[in-house]
Design a protein around this motif. Structure first.
Motif, short mmCIF file in Angstrom:
data_model
loop_
_atom_site.label_atom_id
_atom_site.label_comp_id
_atom_site.label_asym_id
_atom_site.label_seq_id
_atom_site.Cartn_x
_atom_site.Cartn_y
_atom_site.Cartn_z
N ASP A 57 0.84 -1.19 0.00
CA ASP A 57 0.00 0.00 0.00
C ASP A 57 0.87 1.24 0.00
O ASP A 57 1.90 1.31 0.69
CB ASP A 57 -0.91 0.03 1.24
N GLU A 58 0.41 2.21 -0.80
CA GLU A 58 1.12 3.48 -0.86
C GLU A 58 0.13 4.61 -0.68
O GLU A 58 -1.00 4.53 -1.17
CB GLU A 58 1.84 3.64 -2.22
N GLU A 59 0.49 5.65 0.00
CA GLU A 59 -0.34 6.82 0.19
C GLU A 59 0.36 8.05 -0.35
O GLU A 59 1.59 8.14 -0.33
CB GLU A 59 -0.63 7.03 1.69
N THR A 60 -0.50 8.94 -0.86
CA THR A 60 0.04 10.21 -1.37
C THR A 60 -0.75 11.36 -0.77
O THR A 60 -1.92 11.21 -0.42
CB THR A 60 -0.08 10.28 -2.90
N GLN A 61 -0.17 12.46 -0.65
CA GLN A 61 -0.81 13.64 -0.08
C GLN A 61 -0.54 14.82 -0.98
O GLN A 61 0.62 15.14 -1.27
CB GLN A 61 -0.28 13.91 1.33
N THR A 62 -1.63 15.45 -1.43
CA THR A 62 -1.45 16.64 -2.26
C THR A 62 -1.23 17.85 -1.37
O THR A 62 -1.58 17.86 -0.19
CB THR A 62 -2.68 16.87 -3.14
N ASP A 63 -0.66 18.83 -1.95
CA ASP A 63 -0.47 20.07 -1.21
C ASP A 63 -1.80 20.75 -0.97
O ASP A 63 -2.70 20.71 -1.81
CB ASP A 63 0.46 21.01 -1.99
N LYS A 64 -1.97 21.33 0.19
CA LYS A 64 -3.20 22.01 0.53
C LYS A 64 -3.39 23.23 -0.36
O LYS A 64 -2.50 24.07 -0.47
CB LYS A 64 -3.19 22.43 1.99
N ALA A 65 -4.58 23.28 -0.99
CA ALA A 65 -4.84 24.40 -1.89
C ALA A 65 -5.12 25.66 -1.07
O ALA A 65 -5.81 25.62 -0.06
CB ALA A 65 -6.03 24.08 -2.79
N THR A 66 -4.61 26.72 -1.51
CA THR A 66 -4.82 28.01 -0.85
C THR A 66 -5.72 28.87 -1.72
O THR A 66 -5.53 28.96 -2.93
CB THR A 66 -3.48 28.72 -0.60
N GLU A 67 -6.74 29.44 -1.09
CA GLU A 67 -7.65 30.29 -1.82
C GLU A 67 -7.02 31.66 -2.05
O GLU A 67 -6.44 32.25 -1.15
CB GLU A 67 -8.95 30.45 -1.04
N GLN A 68 -7.14 32.10 -3.27
CA GLN A 68 -6.61 33.40 -3.63
C GLN A 68 -7.77 34.37 -3.80
O GLN A 68 -8.65 34.17 -4.62
CB GLN A 68 -5.81 33.30 -4.93
N GLY A 69 -7.79 35.37 -2.99
CA GLY A 69 -8.83 36.36 -3.06
C GLY A 69 -8.67 37.30 -4.24
O GLY A 69 -7.59 37.40 -4.85
N PHE A 70 -9.79 37.95 -4.56
CA PHE A 70 -9.77 38.89 -5.67
C PHE A 70 -9.06 40.18 -5.24
O PHE A 70 -9.35 40.74 -4.18
CB PHE A 70 -11.20 39.20 -6.10
N GLN A 71 -8.15 40.62 -6.05
CA GLN A 71 -7.39 41.82 -5.74
C GLN A 71 -7.37 42.74 -6.95
O GLN A 71 -7.19 42.30 -8.08
CB GLN A 71 -5.95 41.47 -5.34
N LEU A 72 -7.58 44.01 -6.69
CA LEU A 72 -7.48 44.99 -7.75
C LEU A 72 -6.02 45.30 -8.05
O LEU A 72 -5.17 45.29 -7.15
CB LEU A 72 -8.20 46.29 -7.34
N LEU A 73 -5.77 45.51 -9.31
CA LEU A 73 -4.41 45.88 -9.69
C LEU A 73 -4.10 47.27 -9.14
O LEU A 73 -4.90 48.20 -9.22
CB LEU A 73 -4.27 45.87 -11.21
N LYS A 74 -2.94 47.39 -8.57
CA LYS A 74 -2.53 48.69 -8.02
C LYS A 74 -2.04 49.62 -9.11
O LYS A 74 -2.15 50.84 -8.98
CB LYS A 74 -1.46 48.47 -6.96
N SER A 75 -1.51 49.03 -10.15
CA SER A 75 -1.01 49.88 -11.25
C SER A 75 -1.36 49.21 -12.58
O SER A 75 -1.14 48.01 -12.74
CB SER A 75 0.50 50.07 -11.13
N TYR A 76 -1.95 49.95 -13.47
CA TYR A 76 -2.29 49.43 -14.80
C TYR A 76 -2.40 50.60 -15.75
O TYR A 76 -2.44 51.77 -15.35
CB TYR A 76 -3.60 48.63 -14.76
N ASP A 77 -2.47 50.25 -17.03
CA ASP A 77 -2.50 51.27 -18.08
C ASP A 77 -3.94 51.76 -18.23
O ASP A 77 -4.73 51.20 -18.99
CB ASP A 77 -1.97 50.68 -19.39
N TYR A 78 -4.32 52.78 -17.49
CA TYR A 78 -5.68 53.28 -17.50
C TYR A 78 -6.08 53.81 -18.88
O TYR A 78 -7.17 53.51 -19.38
CB TYR A 78 -5.83 54.38 -16.46
N GLN A 79 -5.22 54.57 -19.51
CA GLN A 79 -5.54 55.13 -20.81
C GLN A 79 -5.69 54.03 -21.87
O GLN A 79 -6.55 54.11 -22.74
CB GLN A 79 -4.45 56.13 -21.23
N GLY A 80 -4.84 53.02 -21.77
CA GLY A 80 -4.94 51.91 -22.71
C GLY A 80 -6.25 51.16 -22.57
O GLY A 80 -6.87 50.75 -23.55
#
Length: 521
Positions: free
Chosen positions: A57-80
């Motif tokens: 018998d063999e067991e495997t363990q995946t890495d715990k998934a981490t939730e990524q929250g929604f984040q607004l970009l701090k800098s972006y090309d507004y005019q574009g």
């Protein structure tokens, strides 16, 4: 005769002592018998052991998934971004406008399920424990669409009810379904005339009896299923309850019960107080009936016995009522008498209930047996009666839009399909189920089916009918022998199209291009 003598010589008998003569057979073969034996090779036995391979018998363990929250970009090309949206907006808007005006997919509907070509009986349910003298009086499906309940009683009482009424329910979704053994059974002291499952709680079932009692059962409680029973007093019904319905209240997820009975009372009940007192009530009186419809010598305070009731969609205060005299009334609950106040003060004058009648429609020539409000348009409703006619009314007109006669027998039930706006079903005393599609014919049923067993001596009355509001393939009928048939409908009876939705809207608005909603109610 001795050899060697002439043929004409005289015959004589000679006795040859001690001599025998054998004459061998010329046709019979001599039997030859031989005896022999044989020996098979000796049977040998051999035992052999085997061993399985080693396991691991063999067991495997995946890495715990981490939730990524929604984040607004701090800098972006507004005019574009602004430039991109400016360029794309006109193209996207033009395409959306073209899609709206296009008729490429008019009348098209996606079919996710396999088509059913013919209507057939999926289940035939019976209850051998019921009183043999009663009939199926009404059917109701629960919220999940997997349980169908039936009430049992009789309509033709000449005096007091001596029958043993009952309700039964079958869960047709169970693998071990026994058609002759209901999953829930409850007996009553008198006939059960009507019943209805709660719209949102699948195990709550309400019913009305011949004795005027309102009963609420919890079908998940096998030991003591009766949750509450109404009192028998002057505020309650004094005659058989003919119809019971659940209506939503202003409180979220809360429903009240409305009952109509042969005494002409329409009462509203709150199940949360265990039916101790009706909240409000009204009394059907002939005084509000137009003169051309009522008897000439009738008094204005004469009561009218109620037989059925229906609430249009999106309405909690307006309803339609059918009566024993064939009258059809548009009524309101806004002027109903508050009975909870009267209950607390017994010193008041004798009970007098308000008259809810606002409008009358062209009556039938006999008692109204059933009434059904359209689930697609609040101005349309159906009625059927003992005069063998099935009628389609618009609340804006006193006369019926359509009158159909599927058979010469009394009609017991009628109901709109919850999935197709122009499909309806009705049943009659000839043992038949009739299904109409108004898009195909306004006078002839598109399908007719016998609801009588082939072994029965005569046709049984089909006294109950109920579409399943969750499973669009299922429809149930009940007959005078107490048998419940669950029908699996063909695909054409539940697959709707845009054209029939437009058709039903025109009927509801009397062809003026509007839905007529504000005008009707």
């Amino acid at each position: 005769m001795l050899s060697g003598q002439p043929a004409d010589a005289s015959f004589s008998d000679d006795v040859l002592m001690g001599t025998s003569i054998d004459l061998p057979s010329f046709w019979k073969q001599e039997r030859v018998v031989a005896q022999s034996s044989s020996q098979t090779d000796p049977i040998t036995y051999k035992e052999q052991d085997s061993q399985t391979l080693m396991q691991r018998d063999e067991e495997t363990q995946t890495d715990k998934a981490t939730e990524q929250g929604f984040q607004l970009l701090k800098s972006y090309d507004y005019q574009g971004l602004v430039g991109f949206l400016t360029r794309a907006e006109s193209l996207v808007s033009a395409q959306l406008l073209q899609n709206i005006r296009s008729s490429a997919f008019d009348g098209y509907s996606v079919e996710w399920e396999e088509r059913i070509s013919a209507t057939s009986v999926a289940h035939t349910l019976t209850n051998p424990r019921k009183d043999p003298d009663v009939v199926c009086t009404e059917l109701s499906w629960n919220k999940t669409g997997s349980v169908v309940a039936a009430s049992y009683g009789r309509y033709d009482h000449e005096s007091w009810c001596t029958h043993r009424g009952s309700v039964s329910a079958w869960n047709i979704a169970r693998r071990e379904l026994d058609p002759s053994m209901p999953n829930f059974m409850a007996d009553t002291s008198s006939c059960v005339i009507c019943l209805a499952f709660h719209p949102t709680i699948p195990y709550i079932l309400a019913g009305g009896t011949f004795a005027g009692e309102v009963i609420i059962w919890h079908t998940n409680n096998e030991e003591d299923p009766v949750f509450s029973v109404s009192n028998s007093d002057e505020l309650s019904h004094q005659e058989p309850i003919s119809k019971i319905v659940w209506i939503p209240t202003a409180k979220r997820d809360h429903y009240n019960l409305v009952t109509i009975a042969n005494d002409g009372k329409i009462l509203t009940w709150d199940p949360s107080n265990k039916l101790q007192t009706p909240l409000s009530g009204s009394q059907l009186l002939i005084g509000n009936v137009p003169a051309q419809f009522r008897p000439k010598a009738s008094k204005s305070d004469m009561g009218i016995g109620g037989t059925t009731i229906g609430f249009p969609i999106e309405s909690r205060t307006n309803y339609l009522a059918g009566t024993e005299g064939g009258y059809i009334f548009k009524c309101t609950t806004t002027n109903a008498t508050q009975l909870s106040i009267i209950k607390r003060d017994r010193a008041q004058a004798p009970l007098s209930l308000s008259n809810p009648i606002q409008l009358a429609y062209t009556p039938h020539l006999g008692p109204i047996q059933a009434l059904s409000c359209s689930p697609f348009h609040r101005n349309l409703f159906l009625t059927c009666g003992s005069d063998s006619t099935l009628r389609l009314y618009n609340v804006l007109e006193s006369r019926p839009l359509l009158t159909m006669e599927p058979c010469s027998s009394q009609l017991y039930c009628v109901q709109w399909s919850p999935f197709r706006p122009t499909v309806l079903a009705c049943t009659g005393g000839d043992g038949m189920l009739y299904i109409y599609d108004l898009m195909h014919s306004k006078s002839v049923p598109v399908q007719s089916y016998s609801c009588t067993s082939t072994s029965a001596a005569s046709a049984s009355l089909v006294t109950a009918l109920a579409f399943n509001t969750k499973d669009k393939q299922l429809l149930a009928t009940g007959d005078s022998l107490g048998a419940i048939r669950v029908w699996r409908l063909c695909s054409s009876l539940y697959t709707s199209t845009i054209s029939e939705e437009h058709y039903i809207q025109r009927l509801g608005g009397l062809g003026d291009g509007t839905d007529g909603g504000g005008m009707g109610w």
